[in-house]
Motif scaffolding. Structure first.
Motif, PDB file in Angstrom:
ATOM      1  N   VAL A 144       1.054  -1.253  -0.041  1.00 39.27           N
ATOM      2  CA  VAL A 144       0.081  -0.074   0.032  1.00 39.27           C
ATOM      3  C   VAL A 144       0.872   1.254  -0.125  1.00 39.27           C
ATOM      4  O   VAL A 144       1.965   1.301   0.201  1.00 39.27           O
ATOM      5  CB  VAL A 144      -0.947   0.070   1.309  1.00 39.27           C
ATOM      6  N   PRO A 145       0.360   2.381  -0.507  1.00 43.06           N
ATOM      7  CA  PRO A 145       1.069   3.565  -0.557  1.00 43.06           C
ATOM      8  C   PRO A 145       1.752   4.107   1.168  1.00 43.06           C
ATOM      9  O   PRO A 145       0.923   3.989   2.105  1.00 43.06           O
ATOM     10  CB  PRO A 145       0.127   4.789  -0.942  1.00 43.06           C
ATOM     11  N   GLY A 146       2.821   4.099   1.096  1.00 40.50           N
ATOM     12  CA  GLY A 146       3.265   4.831   2.555  1.00 40.50           C
ATOM     13  C   GLY A 146       3.778   6.479   2.139  1.00 40.50           C
ATOM     14  O   GLY A 146       4.468   6.764   1.289  1.00 40.50           O
ATOM     15  N   VAL A 147       3.158   7.099   3.171  1.00 42.57           N
ATOM     16  CA  VAL A 147       3.183   8.854   3.073  1.00 42.57           C
ATOM     17  C   VAL A 147       4.099   9.187   4.276  1.00 42.57           C
ATOM     18  O   VAL A 147       3.881   9.062   5.272  1.00 42.57           O
ATOM     19  CB  VAL A 147       1.792   9.093   3.016  1.00 42.57           C
ATOM     20  N   LEU A 148       5.096   9.753   3.951  1.00 46.13           N
ATOM     21  CA  LEU A 148       5.915  10.110   4.908  1.00 46.13           C
ATOM     22  C   LEU A 148       5.340  11.661   5.240  1.00 46.13           C
ATOM     23  O   LEU A 148       4.822  12.439   4.458  1.00 46.13           O
ATOM     24  CB  LEU A 148       7.330  10.673   4.552  1.00 46.13           C
ATOM     25  N   SER A 149       5.449  12.171   6.596  1.00 42.48           N
ATOM     26  CA  SER A 149       4.783  13.195   6.989  1.00 42.48           C
ATOM     27  C   SER A 149       5.628  13.954   8.108  1.00 42.48           C
ATOM     28  O   SER A 149       5.609  13.190   9.209  1.00 42.48           O
ATOM     29  CB  SER A 149       3.307  13.167   7.202  1.00 42.48           C
ATOM     30  N   LEU A 150       5.711  15.135   8.123  1.00 41.64           N
ATOM     31  CA  LEU A 150       6.308  15.910   9.432  1.00 41.64           C
ATOM     32  C   LEU A 150       5.980  17.558   9.071  1.00 41.64           C
ATOM     33  O   LEU A 150       5.900  17.940   8.058  1.00 41.64           O
ATOM     34  CB  LEU A 150       7.571  15.795   9.713  1.00 41.64           C
ATOM     35  N   PRO A 151       5.836  18.390  10.164  1.00 42.72           N
ATOM     36  CA  PRO A 151       5.262  19.600  10.179  1.00 42.72           C
ATOM     37  C   PRO A 151       6.427  20.615   9.888  1.00 42.72           C
ATOM     38  O   PRO A 151       6.348  21.775  10.473  1.00 42.72           O
ATOM     39  CB  PRO A 151       4.635  19.946  11.521  1.00 42.72           C
ATOM     40  N   LEU A 152       7.542  20.353   9.111  1.00 41.69           N
ATOM     41  CA  LEU A 152       8.780  21.201   8.728  1.00 41.69           C
ATOM     42  C   LEU A 152       9.300  20.712   7.573  1.00 41.69           C
ATOM     43  O   LEU A 152       9.171  19.433   7.225  1.00 41.69           O
ATOM     44  CB  LEU A 152       9.703  21.230   9.861  1.00 41.69           C
TER      45      LEU A 152
END
Length: 418
Positions: A125-133
């Motif tokens: 499945v798609p893996g989406v990296l995320s962080l607020p900077l």
């Protein structure tokens, strides 16, 4: 759509992703949040879709809370790293169980959750990296946030983003073992670039911050999504009776709080510097001790209130200005409230956010913690005394409030899950 969201850290690291879970649920999607048990109170009320919690990261959180305040040298740091490694292995197992139990259609993972991309590969499945900077996607317009507000030219700026591979290299052995447990093939050396999937395709990245605070670089690829902030506005957030009484009793105060920064060391000196600054300027203030940022103590007068903490989304609009350590969440809350801000950066990306606030014209240049005793009173007077800071903060806040970062985040994930 079934989404698995995994994140780790202090409350500021959890809140944006809890907010995203709420937005996904309100759009009819089922969400599982893999977070430490201690943060389960942040989970919002579900909409038409479900929100479940999979406990993950409690051991790591306890390690951070108990060991880091006691560290005093290289030997302690080495011992802490060994204990942290054990906690991280446990976190990998916990997130694996969450993924297997959830069978998600998409996984959103904070980079501190090392198993995220490998679990997405295992499940297909798609893996989406995320962080607020803006930490991972290279750009020539500014360097990686760990380099503060400096600039090294377009080529030099892009080169600084190699720092984003550090965690993959540092924990290469642990991740290699984890991949074997998942039955994943391939030389791990191929997977040290967090922006490239094992099949060679680009990893999509969600950046939940405002383009009005950090403009989107012209050289960003279409896989980098700057959505706008993800604010968690709990309907039952409220101010305590003593805070409410203090606010009603006089002029709007200045808020000062450094969260967990400093890990308790120097907390008494920071408290003394802050209280002395309020005495010298005659300003009213609310001082939040947080988790070790400022030592508890008695307020020197009725014009200063000492508290452990309060919800920023409720308190900041009632203040005249805010002073904080420059965490991504605190910076966002201060700017959204339209309040001039002064950043006292301790580490990591905090100097970057301090430089952004100053570049926006919404506050003075940052003050290093070691210069609080010498400079804080003057900088505090400057913060509240310069009308251009207040005027510019209002303008930035108005623009931030026009964004719907959560809705954009949901739209991106729906497209990727298809």
């Amino acid at each position: 759509m079934r989404a698995l969201i995994m994140t780790f850290g202090t409350r500021g690291d959890i809140q944006p992703y809890a907010a995203l879970a709420g937005a996904l649920s309100r759009s009819g999607h089922d969400v599982t949040l893999a977070i430490p048990d201690e943060m389960s109170d942040l989970v919002p009320e579900a909409g038409s879709g479900r929100i479940d919690v999979a406990p993950a990261g409690s051991a790591m959180l306890r390690t951070v809370q108990e060991l880091l305040p006691e560290m005093s040298g290289v030997r302690d740091a080495s011992r802490s790293l060994r204990i942290m490694r054990d906690a991280m292995r446990q976190h990998l197992d916990e997130t694996r169980r969450a993924a297997e139990a959830t069978s998600p259609d998409i996984i959103v993972y904070h980079p501190k959750c090392l198993g995220g991309p490998h679990l997405a590969e295992m499940l297909g499945v798609p893996g989406v990296l995320s962080l607020p900077l803006p930490f991972y996607t290279p750009t020539g317009e500014f360097p990686a946030p760990l380099f503060g507000g400096a600039s090294f030219g377009r080529r030099g700026n892009r080169a600084t983003y190699a720092v984003g591979r550090a965690s993959s290299v540092m924990y290469a052995g642990m991740i290699r073992d984890f991949r074997r447990q998942l039955g994943l093939a391939g030389d791990f050396g191929r997977f040290t670039n967090p922006l490239v999937n094992p099949d060679g395709t680009a990893v999509h990245v969600l950046y939940p911050y405002s383009r009005h605070v950090v403009p989107v670089p012209a050289d960003y690829p279409p896989t980098a999504h700057v959505t706008g902030y993800w604010f968690l506005d709990a309907p039952d957030s409220h101010l305590s009776e003593d805070v409410q009484h203090f606010l009603d009793a006089g002029d709007a105060p200045v808020y000062v709080g450094f969260g967990s920064m400093g890990f308790g060391k120097g907390a008494e000196q920071r408290r003394d510097a802050v209280l002395e600054a309020f005495a010298r300027t005659g300003l009213r203030g609310i001082v939040a001790t947080g988790w070790g940022g400022i030592a508890p103590g008695d307020a020197p007068s009725d014009d200063v209130l000492m508290i452990e903490g309060a919800p920023h989304e409720v308190l900041f609009p009632r203040c005249s200005a805010v002073v904080h350590h420059g965490g991504a969440g605190s910076t966002a809350a201060g700017l959204r409230a339209g309040k001039p801000s002064l950043v006292v950066p301790f580490l990591g990306d905090q100097p970057f956010w301090g430089s952004r606030v100053h570049a926006l014209g919404a506050g003075p240049s940052p003050v290093p913690p070691k210069r609080l005793a010498r400079d804080f009173a003057d900088r505090l007077a400057q913060l509240v005394g310069a009308p251009n800071y207040a005027r510019r903060a209002i303008e930035v806040g108005d623009r931030i409030r026009t964004e719907d970062g959560l809705a954009e985040g949901v739209r991106v994930l729906e497209r990727l899950a298809e």
